[in-house]
Scaffold this active site. Structure first.
Site, mmCIF file in Angstrom:
data_model
loop_
_atom_site.group_PDB
_atom_site.id
_atom_site.type_symbol
_atom_site.label_atom_id
_atom_site.label_comp_id
_atom_site.label_asym_id
_atom_site.label_seq_id
_atom_site.Cartn_x
_atom_site.Cartn_y
_atom_site.Cartn_z
ATOM 1 C CD GLU A 1 -0.889 -7.064 -19.584
ATOM 2 O OE1 GLU A 1 -0.748 -7.700 -20.643
ATOM 3 O OE2 GLU A 1 -1.467 -7.523 -18.583
ATOM 4 C CE LYS B 1 -4.841 -13.882 -16.317
ATOM 5 N NZ LYS B 1 -3.902 -12.775 -16.235
HETATM 6 N N1 PSU Z 1 -4.773 -9.478 -17.070
HETATM 7 C C1 PSU Z 1 -5.941 -9.374 -17.743
HETATM 8 N N2 PSU Z 1 -6.022 -9.983 -18.958
HETATM 9 C C2 PSU Z 1 -4.962 -10.647 -19.525
HETATM 10 C C3 PSU Z 1 -3.729 -10.740 -18.796
HETATM 11 C C4 PSU Z 1 -3.707 -10.134 -17.581
HETATM 12 O O1 PSU Z 1 -6.891 -8.753 -17.248
HETATM 13 O O2 PSU Z 1 -5.068 -11.126 -20.649
HETATM 14 C C5 PSU Z 1 -2.524 -11.440 -19.401
HETATM 15 C C6 PSU Z 1 -1.258 -10.792 -18.821
HETATM 16 O O3 PSU Z 1 -0.503 -10.303 -19.906
HETATM 17 C C7 PSU Z 1 -0.538 -11.910 -18.108
HETATM 18 C C8 PSU Z 1 -0.935 -13.079 -18.958
HETATM 19 O O4 PSU Z 1 0.850 -11.712 -18.047
HETATM 20 O O5 PSU Z 1 -2.341 -12.840 -19.141
HETATM 21 C C9 PSU Z 1 -0.615 -14.397 -18.302
HETATM 22 O O6 PSU Z 1 -0.622 -15.401 -19.257
HETATM 23 P P1 PSU Z 1 -0.098 -16.895 -18.897
HETATM 24 O O7 PSU Z 1 -1.082 -17.426 -17.907
HETATM 25 O O8 PSU Z 1 -0.110 -17.617 -20.204
HETATM 26 O O9 PSU Z 1 1.280 -16.760 -18.343
#
Ligand code: PSU
Ligand code: MN
Length: 308
Positions: free
Chosen positions: A28, A161
Site C-alpha cells: 500500500e 496498530k
Molecule cells: N500501517 C502502518 N502505517 C500506516 C497504515 C498502516 O504501519 O499509516 C495506514 C494503512 O493504510 C491503514 C490506515 O489502512 O493506516 C488506516 O487508517 P484509518 O485508521 O484512518 O482507517
C-alpha cells in the site's frame, strides 16, 4: 465487483508477472505518504520493493497518480508519492480521487479492492486499521474492516496498530467472518510490541500451513481476507509497558487538537514518533519490512503448491 481494465494501469512488469504466474506481493502507499516522514518513507518504500525482489517475488506498490490507479510504481512515481502531498485514499475515496485527477495514497481498504481486481492474492502492510479507542462514542471504525470482509486475499500485518482498541478490533474481525492467524504466536501482536496478551483464534507455525488454510478458504468460496498476524522481531520491539503511556498522551493531544476521522491515525503515528525520539519509526519500518518478507514466502508457496 472488478475495476474495469481501462481504469487500472498495470505496470508492464506486473502484467508480465501475473500472466506468467510469478508470485506478486501488493503493497500500500498510505504508509508511505501519511505513515512516515520524508525521506524515511522513500527509503522504506524502496527497501520493501528490494526485499520482495531479492526474495523472488514481484512487488506491486499501489497508488493513484493524476486520478489513474497504478498497480506497480516506477522509482519516480514512488518518489512523487513520498514527497508531494497525496490524498489519503480509503475505498470510499476512490471515486473522488479518480474523478478529480488527484494523486492518492491507498490505505489497506482501497489497496485490497485494487489488488483483488488485478488478481493479486497476497498483500503486506504495517498494521491494519480497526476499531479506534472510544469508538463507542466516536463511531470511528476503519473501512479496512469492511474491505477485509469483501476481498479474499492474504493480508500480512503486525497485528493491528497499538493506537486502536485491540479487543474490539478482534471482535469486529470476528463479526466480519475474517480468519485471524497468529504466525508463530498465540497472542495477537500489538504493532510496536510482540504481544497484546489477547489470544488469536488460531496459531500456525509454518508458511505451508498458512497457504493450506488459504487454499481451503478459497475452496470454501469464502469472500473474506485471511489476516496473518506477524509479530515484530524481539530486538526491534518497544514493549507495551513503555509505549502505552506514550499512546495515551498522544490520544489526549489528539482530543485537545480536535483531530478526527481520517486524520486520527496519521496524527497519532506522528506524535508517537516525536515522543519516542524516532524509535517508533524504526520499529514501524522494521515490522513492515518483516511483513514483506513473510508475504514473499507466502506468495511463493501459493504459486508452487496451488498455482494461485
Ligand atoms: N500501517 C502502518 N502505517 C500506516 C497504515 C498502516 O504501519 O499509516 C495506514 C494503512 O493504510 C491503514 C490506515 O489502512 O493506516 C488506516 O487508517 P484509518 O485508521 O484512518 O482507517
Ligand atoms: Mn477512521
Amino acid at each position: 465487483m472488478k475495476i474495469p481494465s481501462y481504469l487500472l494501469h498495470l505496470h508492464p512488469k506486473i502484467k508480465e508477472a501475473l500472466s506468467s504466474g510469478k508470485p506478486v506481493v501488493a503493497l500500500e502507499s498510505t504508509i508511505i505518504s501519511h505513515g512516515m516522514p520524508y525521506p524515511d518513507n522513500l527509503s522504506f518504500a524502496k527497501k520493501s520493493e528490494k526485499i520482495a525482489c531479492d526474495g523472488g517475488a514481484i512487488p506491486a506498490t499501489i497508488g493513484l497518480l493524476k486520478g489513474k490507479i497504478h498497480v506497480g510504481l516506477t522509482d519516480d512515481e514512488l518518489e512523487e508519492l513520498s514527497v508531494k502531498p497525496a490524498f489519503k485514499t480509503a475505498s470510499r475515496d476512490l471515486s473522488y480521487v479518480v474523478s478529480q485527477n488527484l494523486n492518492g495514497a491507498t490505505t489497506v481498504s482501497s489497496t485490497l479492492a485494487i489488488a483483488y481486481s488485478a488478481g493479486i492474492k497476497v498483500f503486506a502492510t504495517g498494521g491494519i486499521g480497526g476499531v479506534h479507542r472510544g469508538a463507542e462514542s466516536s463511531f470511528d471504525i476503519s473501512q479496512d474492516i469492511r474491505a477485509l470482509e469483501r476481498y479474499p486475499l492474504i493480508v500480512v500485518t503486525a497485528g493491528a496498530k497499538a493506537i486502536l482498541d485491540l479487543p474490539k478490533t478482534l471482535e469486529a474481525l470476528e463479526t466480519s467472518g475474517v480468519p485471524v492467524v497468529g504466525y508463530k504466536t498465540k497472542s495477537f501482536p500489538a504493532f510496536y510490541s510482540r504481544s497484546s496478551g489477547i489470544p488469536v483464534p488460531y496459531s500456525l507455525n509454518t508458511v505451508a500451513e498458512i497457504v493450506a488454510l488459504f487454499h481451503s478458504h478459497c475452496s470454501l468460496q469464502r469472500s473474506q481476507a485471511v489476516v496473518v498476524a506477524n509479530p515484530i522481531a524481539k530486538i526491534e520491539e518497544i514493549t507495551s509497558d513503555e509505549i502505552d503511556t506514550i499512546i495515551e498522551t498522544a490520544l489526549i493531544n489528539c482530543g485537545n487538537e480536535n483531530i478526527s476521522g481520517k486524520n486520527v491515525t496519521p496524527f497519532l503515528l506522528k506524535e508517537i514518533v516525536e515522543m519516542t525520539g524516532g524509535r517508533s519509526l524504526k520499529a514501524n519500518i522494521a515490522l513492515a519490512l518483516n511483513n514483506v518478507r513473510l508475504a514473499v514466502e507466502i506468495s511463493k508457496q501459493l504459486k508452487e503448491r496451488f498455482r494461485f
